[in-house]
Write a protein that holds these residues in place. Structure first.
Motif, mmCIF file in Angstrom:
data_model
loop_
_atom_site.group_PDB
_atom_site.id
_atom_site.type_symbol
_atom_site.label_atom_id
_atom_site.label_comp_id
_atom_site.label_asym_id
_atom_site.label_seq_id
_atom_site.Cartn_x
_atom_site.Cartn_y
_atom_site.Cartn_z
ATOM 1 N N ALA A 126 0.860 -1.186 0.000
ATOM 2 C CA ALA A 126 0.000 0.000 0.000
ATOM 3 C C ALA A 126 0.892 1.231 0.000
ATOM 4 C CB ALA A 126 -0.908 0.001 1.220
ATOM 5 N N GLY A 127 0.758 2.038 -1.004
ATOM 6 C CA GLY A 127 1.572 3.246 -1.101
ATOM 7 C C GLY A 127 0.725 4.489 -0.980
ATOM 8 N N GLY A 128 0.251 4.974 -2.123
ATOM 9 C CA GLY A 128 -0.481 6.237 -2.169
ATOM 10 C C GLY A 128 -1.763 6.246 -1.365
ATOM 11 N N ASP A 129 -2.436 5.107 -1.265
ATOM 12 C CA ASP A 129 -3.660 5.093 -0.475
ATOM 13 C C ASP A 129 -3.363 5.147 1.021
ATOM 14 O OD1 ASP A 129 -6.662 4.808 -0.964
ATOM 15 O OD2 ASP A 129 -6.314 3.385 0.681
ATOM 16 N N LEU A 130 -2.167 4.754 1.395
ATOM 17 C CA LEU A 130 -1.756 4.815 2.790
ATOM 18 C C LEU A 130 -1.174 6.185 3.136
ATOM 19 C CD1 LEU A 130 -1.180 3.507 5.537
ATOM 20 C CD2 LEU A 130 0.942 2.599 4.551
ATOM 21 N N ALA A 131 -0.254 6.639 2.309
ATOM 22 C CA ALA A 131 0.416 7.918 2.566
ATOM 23 C C ALA A 131 0.536 8.657 1.239
ATOM 24 C CB ALA A 131 1.784 7.689 3.180
ATOM 25 N N SER A 132 -0.500 9.387 0.882
ATOM 26 C CA SER A 132 -0.511 10.096 -0.395
ATOM 27 C C SER A 132 0.533 11.208 -0.420
ATOM 28 C CB SER A 132 -1.892 10.695 -0.654
ATOM 29 O OG SER A 132 -2.130 11.772 0.235
ATOM 30 N N SER A 133 0.897 11.608 -1.625
ATOM 31 C CA SER A 133 1.850 12.706 -1.782
ATOM 32 C C SER A 133 1.339 13.975 -1.117
ATOM 33 C CB SER A 133 2.107 12.972 -3.268
ATOM 34 O OG SER A 133 2.668 11.848 -3.876
ATOM 35 N N ALA A 134 0.038 14.213 -1.237
ATOM 36 C CA ALA A 134 -0.537 15.428 -0.638
ATOM 37 C C ALA A 134 -0.422 15.397 0.880
ATOM 38 C CB ALA A 134 -1.996 15.577 -1.055
ATOM 39 N N LEU A 135 -0.721 14.254 1.494
ATOM 40 C CA LEU A 135 -0.618 14.154 2.953
ATOM 41 C C LEU A 135 0.832 14.283 3.411
ATOM 42 C CD1 LEU A 135 -3.172 11.307 3.773
ATOM 43 C CD2 LEU A 135 -3.447 13.777 4.114
ATOM 44 N N LEU A 136 1.751 13.681 2.669
ATOM 45 C CA LEU A 136 3.162 13.800 3.022
ATOM 46 C C LEU A 136 3.638 15.240 2.892
ATOM 47 C CD1 LEU A 136 4.516 10.553 1.355
ATOM 48 C CD2 LEU A 136 4.376 11.022 3.808
ATOM 49 N N ALA A 137 3.249 15.912 1.798
ATOM 50 C CA ALA A 137 3.664 17.305 1.589
ATOM 51 C C ALA A 137 3.119 18.213 2.683
ATOM 52 C CB ALA A 137 3.209 17.790 0.217
ATOM 53 N N ALA A 138 1.926 17.885 3.170
ATOM 54 C CA ALA A 138 1.304 18.693 4.223
ATOM 55 C C ALA A 138 1.745 18.256 5.623
ATOM 56 C CB ALA A 138 -0.211 18.596 4.115
ATOM 57 N N SER A 139 2.577 17.219 5.677
ATOM 58 C CA SER A 139 2.999 16.650 6.977
ATOM 59 C C SER A 139 1.793 16.322 7.845
ATOM 60 C CB SER A 139 3.937 17.609 7.716
ATOM 61 O OG SER A 139 5.106 17.831 6.972
ATOM 62 N N ASP A 140 0.756 15.787 7.224
ATOM 63 C CA ASP A 140 -0.475 15.440 7.939
ATOM 64 C C ASP A 140 -0.341 14.032 8.524
ATOM 65 O OD1 ASP A 140 -3.011 15.068 8.948
ATOM 66 O OD2 ASP A 140 -4.037 15.844 7.168
ATOM 67 N N TRP A 141 0.452 13.930 9.573
ATOM 68 C CA TRP A 141 0.763 12.636 10.173
ATOM 69 C C TRP A 141 -0.462 12.000 10.815
ATOM 70 C CZ3 TRP A 141 4.588 12.117 7.358
ATOM 71 C CH2 TRP A 141 5.552 13.110 7.203
#
Length: 161
Positions: A126-141
């Protein structure tokens, strides 16, 4: 890989992907990666990944690519992008490859994780559905953690089904 899962149960493994060059494979192994994942299967890259002594997962989509990965001795064949065929496609691959260690990646969600295991997946990625680029860029842990909890719950449910 099956021995690792059986021996360690719920343990987490740290690996590296997306490995596309021999240098990346070596760097990841030197940094402590326990497994290496590539989106495709190139003989020279598979050889370099295997030379590290780490669990090696290379990507395939077609039966010919699965055959190549198995011939090259990879530990796990990453079916990518699995969303193109869904769990039915993975099940169809089980016909000619009943014992192949297949891991769908790209299209695995908490809502369909049980379907992938029912179709014969050894593991799922599981990649993008787990930790999408948008969530990573926003540091939305927090959101990433919530998604991880959903995946873990779906996995537990799939194991008991």
């Amino acid at each position: 890989m099956r021995e690792l899962v059986a021996r360690h149960g719920d343990s987490a493994y740290v690996g590296a992907g997306t490995v596309t060059t021999a240098a990346q494979a070596e760097q990841a192994a030197d940094a402590g990666a326990e497994f290496l994942v590539s989106p495709g299967t190139l003989p020279s890259l598979a050889e370099a990944m295997r030379a590290t002594g780490r669990v090696t997962m290379t990507g395939a989509l077609t039966p010919s690519e699965v055959m190549l990965a198995l011939e090259l001795g990879v530990d796990v064949v990453k079916i990518f992008p699995a969303s193109l065929g869904g769990p039915g496609f993975l099940g169809a691959l089980r016909g000619p490859f009943p014992d192949a260690p297949l891991m769908p990646t790209g299209g695995v969600t908490p809502d369909n994780v049980a379907d992938w295991f029912a179709a014969g997946a050894l593991a799922v990625g599981a990649g993008g559905d787990l930790a999408s680029s948008a969530l990573l860029a926003a540091s939305d842990w927090d959101a990433i953690e919530q998604r991880a909890v959903r995946f873990a719950e779906a996995l537990r449910a799939a194991r008991t089904a």
